[in-house]
Design a protein around this motif. Structure first.
Motif, PDB file in Angstrom:
ATOM      1  N   GLU A 141      -2.776  13.195   9.938  1.00 34.70           N
ATOM      2  CA  GLU A 141      -2.709  14.367   9.059  1.00 34.70           C
ATOM      3  C   GLU A 141      -3.757  15.417   9.384  1.00 34.70           C
ATOM      4  O   GLU A 141      -3.705  16.528   8.853  1.00 34.70           O
ATOM      5  CB  GLU A 141      -2.903  13.936   7.599  1.00 34.70           C
ATOM      6  CG  GLU A 141      -1.778  13.077   7.051  1.00 34.70           C
ATOM      7  CD  GLU A 141      -1.956  12.746   5.583  1.00 34.70           C
ATOM      8  OE1 GLU A 141      -3.079  12.938   5.060  1.00 34.70           O
ATOM      9  OE2 GLU A 141      -0.991  12.288   4.948  1.00 34.70           O
ATOM     10  N   PRO A 153       3.373  10.369  13.178  1.00 40.99           N
ATOM     11  CA  PRO A 153       3.692  10.583  11.759  1.00 40.99           C
ATOM     12  C   PRO A 153       2.578  10.283  10.778  1.00 40.99           C
ATOM     13  O   PRO A 153       2.584  10.817   9.663  1.00 40.99           O
ATOM     14  CB  PRO A 153       4.886   9.648  11.514  1.00 40.99           C
ATOM     15  CG  PRO A 153       4.853   8.652  12.624  1.00 40.99           C
ATOM     16  CD  PRO A 153       4.251   9.361  13.799  1.00 40.99           C
ATOM     17  N   HIS A 181       8.953  15.240  11.671  1.00 42.09           N
ATOM     18  CA  HIS A 181       8.205  14.882  10.461  1.00 42.09           C
ATOM     19  C   HIS A 181       7.266  15.992  10.017  1.00 42.09           C
ATOM     20  O   HIS A 181       6.710  15.928   8.926  1.00 42.09           O
ATOM     21  CB  HIS A 181       7.415  13.597  10.708  1.00 42.09           C
ATOM     22  CG  HIS A 181       6.468  13.689  11.853  1.00 42.09           C
ATOM     23  ND1 HIS A 181       6.881  13.739  13.166  1.00 42.09           N
ATOM     24  CD2 HIS A 181       5.118  13.756  11.895  1.00 42.09           C
ATOM     25  CE1 HIS A 181       5.837  13.828  13.959  1.00 42.09           C
ATOM     26  NE2 HIS A 181       4.753  13.850  13.221  1.00 42.09           N
ATOM     27  N   ARG A 182       7.068  16.984  10.861  1.00 36.66           N
ATOM     28  CA  ARG A 182       6.213  18.136  10.506  1.00 36.66           C
ATOM     29  C   ARG A 182       7.032  19.282   9.921  1.00 36.66           C
ATOM     30  O   ARG A 182       6.472  20.323   9.582  1.00 36.66           O
ATOM     31  CB  ARG A 182       5.475  18.651  11.753  1.00 36.66           C
ATOM     32  CG  ARG A 182       4.610  17.628  12.447  1.00 36.66           C
ATOM     33  CD  ARG A 182       3.357  17.330  11.679  1.00 36.66           C
ATOM     34  NE  ARG A 182       2.599  16.268  12.316  1.00 36.66           N
ATOM     35  CZ  ARG A 182       1.846  15.401  11.669  1.00 36.66           C
ATOM     36  NH1 ARG A 182       1.737  15.474  10.359  1.00 36.66           N
ATOM     37  NH2 ARG A 182       1.183  14.463  12.318  1.00 36.66           N
ATOM     38  N   LYS A 218       8.154  18.514   2.102  1.00 42.83           N
ATOM     39  CA  LYS A 218       9.261  17.556   2.096  1.00 42.83           C
ATOM     40  C   LYS A 218       9.758  17.301   0.673  1.00 42.83           C
ATOM     41  O   LYS A 218      10.912  16.932   0.463  1.00 42.83           O
ATOM     42  CB  LYS A 218       8.807  16.220   2.709  1.00 42.83           C
ATOM     43  CG  LYS A 218       8.459  16.289   4.187  1.00 42.83           C
ATOM     44  CD  LYS A 218       9.685  16.281   5.068  1.00 42.83           C
ATOM     45  CE  LYS A 218       9.300  16.079   6.529  1.00 42.83           C
ATOM     46  NZ  LYS A 218      10.488  16.159   7.428  1.00 42.83           N
ATOM     47  N   ASN A 221      12.447  15.916  18.122  1.00 44.03           N
ATOM     48  CA  ASN A 221      12.221  14.645  17.443  1.00 44.03           C
ATOM     49  C   ASN A 221      10.744  14.396  17.191  1.00 44.03           C
ATOM     50  O   ASN A 221      10.357  13.849  16.165  1.00 44.03           O
ATOM     51  CB  ASN A 221      12.807  13.490  18.262  1.00 44.03           C
ATOM     52  CG  ASN A 221      14.329  13.521  18.258  1.00 44.03           C
ATOM     53  OD1 ASN A 221      14.924  14.016  17.313  1.00 44.03           O
ATOM     54  ND2 ASN A 221      14.938  13.026  19.318  1.00 44.03           N
TER      55      ASN A 221
END
Length: 411
Positions: free
Chosen positions: A321, A318, A9-10, A401, A5
């Protein structure tokens, strides 16, 4: 929270259809998929690249710097180059454009993302600004931005536009033109001017506001800028931890507060020492000047644990960057602090091995998948650039994504 989890997002799950030049599916073949470059930016200050790219030092020194940068390039994919005005243009009208362009190109050729630091700052600003009126200083600053952002467009498209504005108008260590200007225009006023000019000169550039001040004062400044329409793309957070590692609690607290704006976060200047900790009573880190600040085996182990925890927290968030450690090597480190991943003789510290393992192993994708009868395979991987190998034929692609659900690749 489990690792799956934390890192979701990566990653992205994608389906690839392999076909030959005639469009026929390549079925029943083993396909190797290797992440070659992360989307996430792992960086360091890469000032040594200026001397290496320009071969401006004696052969023995050049070989030493090349050895250092080889270790650097083996792990990291992002680099910050120095644009301190006092050094970039010590004499008005004679900037070191060629030298920095050579360094930026040298890094880009090695698949590095390059950032310029900074376009405007009161420290290390051009001394000749003091001869000017505030109106002339503003013109000189905006002219400088126009020249440099235009000259480097395409090789540097990410900039720390203005640095440390929270303290800028009240800076009193020495007189300088940019502090004078910020006193007249105000913090938001000077930020608006320099951001507008940078955006005008490179509309597609990534523009950062950068500061070491992580107090509510920086939050108020960011909020005021956004309300005023300043085109901030990224919030830059410095994390010079000469006085000790922030720790999970403070790190997560800072992340929570600055996440409020919904903008990407870059940890632009990180310092974790492998030596003793600077005394807590030092208010301005620059005031701590000592003859020798050694790296020791005990503290190197501490640094490695801190690097592992901090990088893991940042990689899991998230909105983060990028994370940039300010010095890759202890040699020439700011304030003499042993904050590098390698020692002064280029020998790697435990922290180097830790960050290499995280980036190249724990957070990497290296899998073999067999295509079905339709030439189709599916896989999940970390976002970034990939190399696909099938029967010695290779193709590159990017996993993002925003990729379509099915990518067709011809080999």
């Amino acid at each position: 929270m489990g690792q799956l989890n934390e890192w979701a997002h990566r990653k992205a799950s994608k389906t690839i259809k392999l076909v030959d030049a005639s469009g026929n599916p390549i079925s029943g073949k083993n396909v190797h998929l290797t992440l070659t470059n992360h989307k996430f930016l792992f960086g360091c200050g890469a000032f040594d690249a200026v001397e290496v790219a320009n071969k401006s030092v004696p052969a023995e020194r050049l070989a030493f710097l090349e050895e250092k940068l080889e270790l650097y390039l083996d792990v990291f994919n992002s680099a910050t180059l120095p644009f301190y005005w006092a050094r970039f243009e010590p004499e008005k009208g004679k900037p070191q454009t060629n030298e920095l362009q050579a360094a930026a190109r040298w890094l880009k050729e090695r698949n590095m993302s390059v950032k310029g630091h900074p376009l405007c700052w009161h420290t290390l600003t051009a001394p000749w600004l003091l001869e000017m009126s505030n109106e002339e200083i503003l013109k000189a600053q905006l002219d400088r931005i126009e020249r440099d952002v235009t000259d480097f467009k395409g090789i540097i498209d990410t900039w720390d536009v203005i640095n440390e504005v929270v303290i800028m108008p009240i800076f009193d260590k020495y007189d300088n033109g940019i502090t004078r200007l910020s006193q007249e225009l105000g913090r938001i006023g000077i930020i608006k001017e320099v951001f507008a000019k940078t955006k005008e000169c490179n509309p597609n550039a990534t523009l950062l506001l950068n500061d070491f001040n992580t107090s509510i004062n920086y939050e108020i400044l960011i909020d005021g800028c956004l309300q005023a329409g300043v085109p901030i793309d990224v919030i830059g957070i410095q994390s010079h931890q000469h006085q000790g590692y922030w720790g999970r609690e403070k790190l997560e607290e800072v992340l929570d507060r600055f996440s409020y704006f919904g903008l990407p976060l870059h940890f632009t200047e990180n310092t974790l020492t492998s030596g003793h900790i600077m005394p807590p009573e030092i208010v301005d880190l620059n005031d701590y000047q000592i003859k020798d600040w050694p790296s020791t085996p005990e503290f190197e182990e501490r640094q490695a644990k801190e690097v592992e925890e901090m990088y893991s927290i940042l990689f899991s968030h998230p909105l983060v960057e990028s994370v940039t450690s300010w010095k890759f090597s202890d040699e020439g480190a700011w304030l003499g602090a042993p904050a590098g991943f390698v020692r002064k003789d280029n020998s790697p510290k435990p922290s180097y091995e830790v960050v290499k393992r995280l980036i190249k192993e724990d957070w990497s994708t290296n899998v073999t998948v067999t295509t079905d009868e339709n030439g189709v395979l599916s896989f999940e991987g970390f976002l970034g650039e990939y190399e696909l190998t099938c029967e010695e034929k290779k193709q590159s692609f990017t996993l993002d994504k925003n990729n379509p659900d099915i990518i067709q690749i011809v080999i």
